[in-house]
Design an enzyme around this catalytic site. Structure first.
Site, short mmCIF file in Angstrom:
data_model
loop_
_atom_site.label_atom_id
_atom_site.label_comp_id
_atom_site.label_asym_id
_atom_site.label_seq_id
_atom_site.Cartn_x
_atom_site.Cartn_y
_atom_site.Cartn_z
CE LYS A 491 -11.15 1.25 121.09
NZ LYS A 491 -11.79 -0.05 121.08
CE1 TYR A 716 22.06 8.59 113.39
CE2 TYR A 716 19.70 8.85 113.11
CZ TYR A 716 20.88 9.19 113.75
OH TYR A 716 20.87 10.12 114.76
#
Ligand code: PLP
Length: 821
Positions: A491, A716
């Site tokens: 999965k 940033y």
């Protein structure tokens, strides 16, 4: 040397029980999946723990195989055109055949054993000796009880040297290998400090391995490992042996080897026969220096010219021994193999190639073969015969010799005199939706072909080592009781590793079941040719049509979903497989104890549904503090499941355990286990961490290096501050790739040229800055985010999450590259 089927009784114990037509045996094989239909192939049926070769005889026969060695009674008259030889034990027969080949080999045989480095030493040696002599080496790591005989089978009269690697995992195994390898010269690479489960002590392990050299005349080893030295000195007939026991530490030793680091490499000074020789090698790490010293001493011993050795040393580092699979342009996949450019090497690559069932179209790009000793007439005829078995859509031959193929190969063939002319032609982007095997001798520079055909997305790649997947799979399988099946959870993109490639590999490893979370994931697997049964854990009514169309088996976990599926399937003629999920305490999905009666009612009214399995899931299988709870879950699972089995009147597969459960609760294996994260080398319980192998490496590159003045800020929000003058590297990975923003400001560290570099400032979307003040690095250098350096578990705990999240968050834009050895 020819071996006729009729001559087997003179080589092996046993007897011919049917001889229809005598054939010369050219190839032997034991894995039915590698069968190529050829009357000169011999299949040896071996009974293993999980497989029995005898079960495949009918299939092989219908595919044209005509020669068999068996060790069980079978009705041979069902196969009127085949030859059968019956022996006591097929593995012994395989070894005896190999021993016979060995006896007739007149060249020098070099045997290699040790804990690490065997393959690398073998490869380097071959490369180095090859510049003067003809060399055979065992393909990839064919070093086991069956691998060694298979590789000895390819010994040939024209080879001057053969290099054979031997590995053992249990007591007594080396004696058997020794008996067939009989090395004249031996290299004992080194000894790991861990003593494996198969040996009572480190000394005993050293001793067992040393048996390979019982009859060798020269043995090269590093005497800095006292156990190796002791083990070798207790071999018989010491007076007839020449020991070359070298040392990095003991300056009184006859073979005291000194090293000195020089820019990006090392100078190695080796005494030999009263002289010193200095070689330049292109690496600095201890393991490589140890491995190359073994090689150099052997070459000196064999009298190879110093100049030739030094010249070849220069390109040894670029030897790529792995088979890489990567995405190409126009939905192609490339298998890049620059390994062994001879017939045997081609054969192993073609075997891998034919396992890739996902592709309809196959193309082989091949250069001249550098096989010395065979005339080109014979060589290219053999090549044509071999590739004709693969049903390729196209063969591209590059070089002046390979033109000879035209005479023998009758299917689609395109020839080019050199790599440049091929690249000119390929400008059209002619290859689409195919699997392309690229295999060229070094001097043809096929890297440029790979570069051209490769799909370049982004500098960040997730490398997945398929052999390590096999290792981990086998590690867990070894913990299962006989007959217990394995379902593998693929999965979430196979935990981030890209599902259909992994699924195809698992199919080849004979796992029993696959499971995915959603129908779409199962559809992708089927579209890539995966044929294993697939369970879908979260089927949605809107996906029922897909389930049906692609033969996917839903998990039914509630009355609602059961009724939905039942009404969708009511008018189906054939039986449809479903899986029943019971909730025993996880409280996620599943029928609870009080709903069992209702479930039975539903089952009674829907005979079109066949229960393939009944299962439940442990909520805290990795934590000892919840052992009591896990035991309770197991008990109630057993009770509920058994009452359902009684009701059904047939026995579906029962299963409960996930990876940590397999590690911790051998008693709850029932009929099957569900392996997930353990396959990727992560053991959440920590118990087996040392024995699993880390499968994936996340790599990126440096885009730019900057010098920052004290007081300036980085990134940033100006979160990174240079407290001193510093150097930073901007690397091409950000949170959009799955490098969590929580790794900002020193929490995350990446490995650059062997040194950890902390993140400085905030992680950006596509990029991150790290501090590299004390690291010698430049733009374009490789950066390891996790893998051999920082590991996934440590990374996860640094940001307070679990390894599952780190793996599954790696975004799809990160290119996946697959390796096999
Ligand atoms: C994901 C999953 C597993 C596998 O779990 P791991 O811890 O990765 O081994 C097993 N069973 C179920 C129901 C799952 O959802």
């Amino acid at each position: 040397m020819k071996i006729e089927f009729s001559s087997l009784p003179t080589i092996l114990n046993g007897e011919i029980c049917q001889l229809q037509k005598d054939y010369t045996i050219e190839n032997i094989f034991i894995d039915s999946r590698n069968a190529v239909s050829n009357i000169k192939n011999l299949f040896i049926a071996i009974k293993g723990e999980r497989h029995d070769g005898h079960n495949f005889i009918a299939d092989l026969y219908s595919n044209g195989i005509r020669n068999f060695i068996i060790d069980e009674e079978i009705k041979v008259d069902k196969y009127p055109e085949a030859n059968f030889f019956k022996t006591e034990n097929s593995i012994n027969a395989l070894q005896a055949l190999a021993g016979y080949k060995r006896k007739n080999f007149k060249g020098n045989l070099i045997g290699i054993t040790g804990s690490n480095g065997k393959t690398i030493v073998k490869e380097w040696l071959a490369k180095l000796i090859e510049s003067v002599y003809s060399v055979y080496r065992s393909p990839r790591s064919y070093n086991s009880q069956v691998g060694v005989p298979l590789s000895l089978w390819h010994l040939n009269h024209y080879q001057d040297y053969a290099i054979i690697e031997a590995g053992i995992s249990k007591m007594g195994e080396m004696e058997k290998l020794e008996a067939i390898i009989k090395p004249k010269i031996g290299i004992y690479t080194n000894l790991g400090t861990a003593h494996d489960e198969g040996f009572p002590s480190l000394e005993e392990k050293a001793h067992q391995k040393a048996q390979l050299f019982k009859d060798s005349s020269t043995i090269i080893f590093c005497k800095d490992f006292p156990e190796i030295s002791n083990a070798l000195h207790s071999l018989p007939k010491l007076e007839e042996k020449e020991f070359i026991g070298w040392s990095f530490e003991d300056n009184t030793s006859n073979y005291f080897v000194e090293t000195e680091g020089r820019n990006n490499g090392t100078a190695i000074r080796i005494p030999f026969e009263e002289q010193f020789h200095i070689f330049q090698v292109p690496f600095q790490d201890y393991a490589s220096l140890e491995n190359i010293t073994h090689c150099l001493l052997l070459l000196l011993h064999e009298g190879l010219p110093i100049k030739v050795i030094q010249n070849t040393l220069n390109d040894i580092k670029s030897l790529n021994m792995r088979l890489e699979t990567k995405k190409g342009k126009n939905s192609t996949y490339l298998v890049d193999d620059s390994y062994n450019n001879d017939l045997v090497g081609l054969d192993t690559a073609l075997q891998f190639f034919s396992q890739q069932k996902q592709f309809q179209k196959r193309i082989l790009i091949l250069s001249d073969l550098l096989e010395t000793g065979l005339s080109s007439e014979v060589l290219y005829q053999q090549l044509a015969d071999r590739i004709a078995l693969e049903k390729l859509n196209l063969v591209v031959g590059i070089g002046s010799e390979i033109r000879m193929l035209e005479k023998f190969y009758t299917s689609d063939l395109k020839l080019f005199p050199n790599t440049a002319s091929f690249l000119e032609y390929e400008k059209e982007n002619s290859f689409q939706e195919s699997l392309i095997l690229i295999k060229g001798a070094r001097k043809f520079n096929f890297e440029s072909i790979v570069q051209r055909l490769e799909q370049k997305i982004h500098g960040t790649v997730l490398e997945i080592d398929l052999n390590k997947i096999t290792h981990n799979l086998n590690f867990y399988r070894a913990r299962l009781k006989p007959g217990v099946k394995t379902m593998v959870m693929v999965k979430a993109f196979a935990y981030g590793s890209s599902s259909h490639e992994i699924a195809n590999w698992l199919e080849f490893q004979n796992v029993d079941y696959l499971a995915v979370a959603y129908a779409d994931e199962g559809v992708i697997l089927r579209q890539h040719g995966i044929q294993l049964p697939i369970m879908v854990m979260n089927p949605d009514p809107r996906s029922f049509e897909l389930l049906h169309q692609y033969n996917l088996e839903p998990e039914l976990y509630s009355e609602t979903i059961f009724k939905d599926y039942a009404s969708y399937t009511r008018n189906h003629k054939s039986l449809l497989k479903v899986h029943l999920k019971l909730d025993t305490g996880m409280h996620r999905l599943g029928f609870e104890a009080h709903e069992i009666e209702q479930l039975q009612l539903l089952l009674r009214h829907n005979p079109q549904l066949k229960v393939a399995s009944i299962f439940s899931h442990l909520a805290a299988s990795d934590e000892a503090m919840h052992n009591g709870f896990s035991a309770q879950q197991a008990m109630s699972f057993k009770k509920l499941a058994e009452s359902l089995v009684d009701f059904l009147g047939y026995k579906p597969i029962l299963h409960l355990l996930n990876s940590p459960g397999i590690s911790r609760f051998p008693d709850y294996q029932f009929d099957m286990v569900r392996l997930g994260i353990g396959l990727y080398g992560v053991d959440p319980t920590g118990i087996y961490s040392g024995q699993l192998q880390s499968v994936s490496t996340l790599k990126t590159v440096i885009s730019q290096v900057k010098h920052i003045k004290k007081g300036e800020t980085i990134g940033y929000a100006r979160r990174g501050v240079a407290n001193e003058d510093m150097k930073t590297a901007t690397i091409s990975i950000g949170y959009a790739d799955g490098f969590n923003r929580k790794f900002s400001q020193g929490i995350g560290k990446v490995l650059i040229n062997g040194i950890l570099a902390p993140v400085i400032g905030n992680v950006c979307m596509d990029m991150t800055m790290v501090e590299v003040t004390n690291i010698d690095c430049k733009a374009g250098d490789e950066v390891i985010v996790f893998g051999e350096g920082p590991n996934i578990s440590d990374m996860a705990s640094a940001i307070d999450t679990i390894p599952y999240e780190i793996l599954t968050n790696i975004s799809e834009r990160v290119k996946r590259v697959f390796y096999t050895e």
